[in-house]
Design a protein around this motif. Structure first.
Motif, mmCIF file in Angstrom:
data_model
loop_
_atom_site.group_PDB
_atom_site.id
_atom_site.type_symbol
_atom_site.label_atom_id
_atom_site.label_comp_id
_atom_site.label_asym_id
_atom_site.label_seq_id
_atom_site.Cartn_x
_atom_site.Cartn_y
_atom_site.Cartn_z
ATOM 1 N N SER A 80 0.827 -1.212 0.000
ATOM 2 C CA SER A 80 0.000 0.000 0.000
ATOM 3 C C SER A 80 0.856 1.253 0.000
ATOM 4 C CB SER A 80 -0.932 0.014 1.212
ATOM 5 O OG SER A 80 -1.811 -1.087 1.165
ATOM 6 N N ALA A 81 1.927 1.251 0.785
ATOM 7 C CA ALA A 81 2.811 2.413 0.829
ATOM 8 C C ALA A 81 3.393 2.694 -0.557
ATOM 9 C CB ALA A 81 3.931 2.189 1.844
ATOM 10 N N ALA A 82 3.842 1.652 -1.229
ATOM 11 C CA ALA A 82 4.412 1.823 -2.573
ATOM 12 C C ALA A 82 3.368 2.363 -3.536
ATOM 13 C CB ALA A 82 4.964 0.495 -3.081
ATOM 14 N N ARG A 83 2.213 1.821 -3.484
ATOM 15 C CA ARG A 83 1.161 2.247 -4.405
ATOM 16 C C ARG A 83 0.726 3.694 -4.150
ATOM 17 N NH1 ARG A 83 -3.523 -1.154 -7.076
ATOM 18 N NH2 ARG A 83 -3.972 0.572 -8.417
ATOM 19 N N ILE A 84 0.624 4.082 -2.888
ATOM 20 C CA ILE A 84 0.265 5.464 -2.539
ATOM 21 C C ILE A 84 1.275 6.433 -3.148
ATOM 22 C CG2 ILE A 84 0.242 7.113 -0.610
ATOM 23 C CD1 ILE A 84 -1.093 4.820 1.062
ATOM 24 N N LEU A 85 2.556 6.135 -2.980
ATOM 25 C CA LEU A 85 3.593 7.038 -3.481
ATOM 26 C C LEU A 85 3.637 7.063 -5.004
ATOM 27 C CD1 LEU A 85 6.406 6.310 -0.888
ATOM 28 C CD2 LEU A 85 4.862 8.277 -0.985
ATOM 29 N N ARG A 86 3.520 5.909 -5.639
ATOM 30 C CA ARG A 86 3.544 5.865 -7.105
ATOM 31 C C ARG A 86 2.327 6.587 -7.692
ATOM 32 N NH1 ARG A 86 8.687 5.215 -8.412
ATOM 33 N NH2 ARG A 86 9.444 3.104 -8.176
ATOM 34 N N GLU A 87 1.166 6.368 -7.112
ATOM 35 C CA GLU A 87 -0.041 7.025 -7.625
ATOM 36 C C GLU A 87 0.022 8.539 -7.436
ATOM 37 O OE1 GLU A 87 -3.301 4.947 -5.779
ATOM 38 O OE2 GLU A 87 -3.222 3.344 -7.272
ATOM 39 N N ALA A 88 0.802 8.996 -6.452
ATOM 40 C CA ALA A 88 0.965 10.434 -6.218
ATOM 41 C C ALA A 88 2.030 11.039 -7.134
ATOM 42 C CB ALA A 88 1.328 10.680 -4.757
ATOM 43 N N GLY A 89 2.696 10.199 -7.928
ATOM 44 C CA GLY A 89 3.660 10.697 -8.892
ATOM 45 C C GLY A 89 5.118 10.458 -8.567
ATOM 46 N N TYR A 90 5.407 9.741 -7.490
ATOM 47 C CA TYR A 90 6.806 9.462 -7.159
ATOM 48 C C TYR A 90 7.431 8.607 -8.266
ATOM 49 C CZ TYR A 90 10.956 7.605 -4.925
ATOM 50 O OH TYR A 90 12.249 7.249 -4.653
ATOM 51 N N ALA A 91 8.559 9.066 -8.811
ATOM 52 C CA ALA A 91 9.209 8.364 -9.912
ATOM 53 C C ALA A 91 10.603 7.849 -9.557
ATOM 54 C CB ALA A 91 9.310 9.289 -11.125
ATOM 55 N N GLY A 92 11.048 8.078 -8.329
ATOM 56 C CA GLY A 92 12.372 7.611 -7.912
ATOM 57 C C GLY A 92 12.367 6.119 -7.614
ATOM 58 N N GLU A 93 13.481 5.654 -7.088
ATOM 59 C CA GLU A 93 13.639 4.227 -6.802
ATOM 60 C C GLU A 93 12.768 3.815 -5.621
ATOM 61 O OE1 GLU A 93 17.194 1.025 -5.732
ATOM 62 O OE2 GLU A 93 17.707 3.023 -6.458
ATOM 63 N N MET A 94 12.084 2.688 -5.784
ATOM 64 C CA MET A 94 11.246 2.109 -4.728
ATOM 65 C C MET A 94 11.808 0.716 -4.451
ATOM 66 S SD MET A 94 8.330 2.709 -2.950
ATOM 67 C CE MET A 94 7.451 3.874 -3.962
ATOM 68 N N ARG A 95 12.377 0.534 -3.271
ATOM 69 C CA ARG A 95 13.088 -0.702 -2.944
ATOM 70 C C ARG A 95 12.363 -1.503 -1.863
ATOM 71 N NH1 ARG A 95 18.919 0.567 -1.284
ATOM 72 N NH2 ARG A 95 18.978 1.062 -3.502
ATOM 73 N N ALA A 96 12.082 -2.772 -2.150
ATOM 74 C CA ALA A 96 11.539 -3.699 -1.156
ATOM 75 C C ALA A 96 12.716 -4.308 -0.397
ATOM 76 C CB ALA A 96 10.728 -4.798 -1.833
ATOM 77 N N VAL A 97 12.661 -4.211 0.934
ATOM 78 C CA VAL A 97 13.758 -4.641 1.791
ATOM 79 C C VAL A 97 13.217 -5.613 2.832
ATOM 80 C CG1 VAL A 97 15.458 -3.808 3.475
ATOM 81 C CG2 VAL A 97 14.875 -2.402 1.512
ATOM 82 N N GLY A 98 13.983 -6.651 3.150
ATOM 83 C CA GLY A 98 13.613 -7.533 4.256
ATOM 84 C C GLY A 98 13.169 -8.905 3.805
ATOM 85 N N ASP A 99 12.075 -9.378 4.370
ATOM 86 C CA ASP A 99 11.587 -10.737 4.140
ATOM 87 C C ASP A 99 10.823 -10.788 2.807
ATOM 88 O OD1 ASP A 99 11.240 -13.414 4.653
ATOM 89 O OD2 ASP A 99 9.599 -13.138 6.077
ATOM 90 N N VAL A 100 11.560 -10.636 1.722
ATOM 91 C CA VAL A 100 11.019 -10.636 0.373
ATOM 92 C C VAL A 100 11.195 -12.041 -0.189
ATOM 93 C CG1 VAL A 100 11.290 -9.676 -1.944
ATOM 94 C CG2 VAL A 100 11.585 -8.204 0.063
ATOM 95 N N LEU A 101 10.100 -12.638 -0.650
ATOM 96 C CA LEU A 101 10.126 -14.010 -1.148
ATOM 97 C C LEU A 101 9.855 -14.050 -2.652
ATOM 98 C CD1 LEU A 101 8.076 -15.713 1.715
ATOM 99 C CD2 LEU A 101 10.549 -15.392 1.554
ATOM 100 N N ILE A 102 10.260 -15.131 -3.269
ATOM 101 C CA ILE A 102 10.108 -15.309 -4.720
ATOM 102 C C ILE A 102 8.678 -15.047 -5.184
ATOM 103 C CG2 ILE A 102 10.069 -17.086 -6.537
ATOM 104 C CD1 ILE A 102 12.881 -16.242 -6.037
ATOM 105 N N ASP A 103 7.698 -15.621 -4.517
ATOM 106 C CA ASP A 103 6.317 -15.502 -5.002
ATOM 107 C C ASP A 103 5.751 -14.086 -4.853
ATOM 108 O OD1 ASP A 103 6.221 -15.810 -2.235
ATOM 109 O OD2 ASP A 103 4.357 -16.929 -2.272
ATOM 110 N N GLN A 104 6.417 -13.217 -4.114
ATOM 111 C CA GLN A 104 5.967 -11.840 -3.959
ATOM 112 C C GLN A 104 6.497 -10.917 -5.055
ATOM 113 O OE1 GLN A 104 7.706 -11.533 0.002
ATOM 114 N NE2 GLN A 104 5.671 -10.963 0.764
ATOM 115 N N LEU A 105 7.564 -11.292 -5.714
ATOM 116 C CA LEU A 105 8.242 -10.404 -6.651
ATOM 117 C C LEU A 105 7.335 -9.819 -7.729
ATOM 118 C CD1 LEU A 105 11.664 -12.257 -7.076
ATOM 119 C CD2 LEU A 105 11.140 -10.293 -5.612
ATOM 120 N N PRO A 106 6.553 -10.629 -8.450
ATOM 121 C CA PRO A 106 5.719 -10.020 -9.497
ATOM 122 C C PRO A 106 4.667 -9.069 -8.944
ATOM 123 C CG PRO A 106 5.271 -12.384 -9.332
ATOM 124 C CD PRO A 106 6.434 -12.087 -8.442
ATOM 125 N N HIS A 107 4.135 -9.360 -7.782
ATOM 126 C CA HIS A 107 3.137 -8.484 -7.168
ATOM 127 C C HIS A 107 3.781 -7.168 -6.716
ATOM 128 C CE1 HIS A 107 0.525 -11.925 -7.402
ATOM 129 N NE2 HIS A 107 1.370 -12.617 -6.662
#
Length: 154
Positions: A80-107
């Motif tokens: 939700s945080a990523a989507r809020i920022l992207r929808e508001a026009g943020y165009a910089g780097e958005m990095r997922a950090v931490g317990d990131v798993l293979i099946d989450q990557l496309p989402h």
């Protein structure tokens, strides 16, 4: 997964394993949301679960990197945080950090993440397969891919 657009390497703590950007990576650590709001020289911010990404909306022009922490794969607030920022026009780097798993990557990519720093290295072949798994999608999202219904019905 576009080979030209991704940089892959073995991660350590918050080290990027996959990056889908051509610009130069931020070379300094991210600060907390509260610290970012109170500083004028920071350009990287880290969102923790429970932080309100909307606090950053007036400051989007200052941000070059947003790290979103996923302390557990079961905590989806970072999407939700990523989507809020992207929808508001943020165009910089958005990095997922931490317990990131293979099946989450496309989402995560669909929500606007364009770099990934998993706490445990992901198998590169499995990650490539995950990024490329679904050529068609059902809903509109930040990634701009047309939903299958829109393709069928024009």
């Amino acid at each position: 997964m576009d080979d030209a657009a991704v940089t892959a390497g073995a991660p350590g703590v918050d080290e990027v394993q996959f990056r889908f950007r051509d610009d130069e990576a931020v070379d300094h650590p991210a600060v907390t949301v509260d610290s970012f709001v109170d500083q004028s020289n920071a350009s990287a911010v880290r969102i923790e679960p429970g932080d309100d990404a909307r606090a950053l909306l007036p400051l989007l022009d200052r941000i070059r990197l947003v790290e979103v922490n996923f302390p557990s794969f079961t905590d989806g607030r970072g999407y939700s945080a990523a989507r809020i920022l992207r929808e508001a026009g943020y165009a910089g780097e958005m990095r997922a950090v931490g317990d990131v798993l293979i099946d989450q990557l496309p989402h995560m990519r669909r929500c606007g993440f364009d770099s990934f720093a998993p706490q445990k290295p992901l198998d590169e072949a499995d990650a490539r397969a995950a990024f490329d798994r679904w050529p068609e999608v059902y809903q509109a999202a930040i990634d701009g891919r047309a939903p299958i219904w829109a393709k069928r019905h024009g």
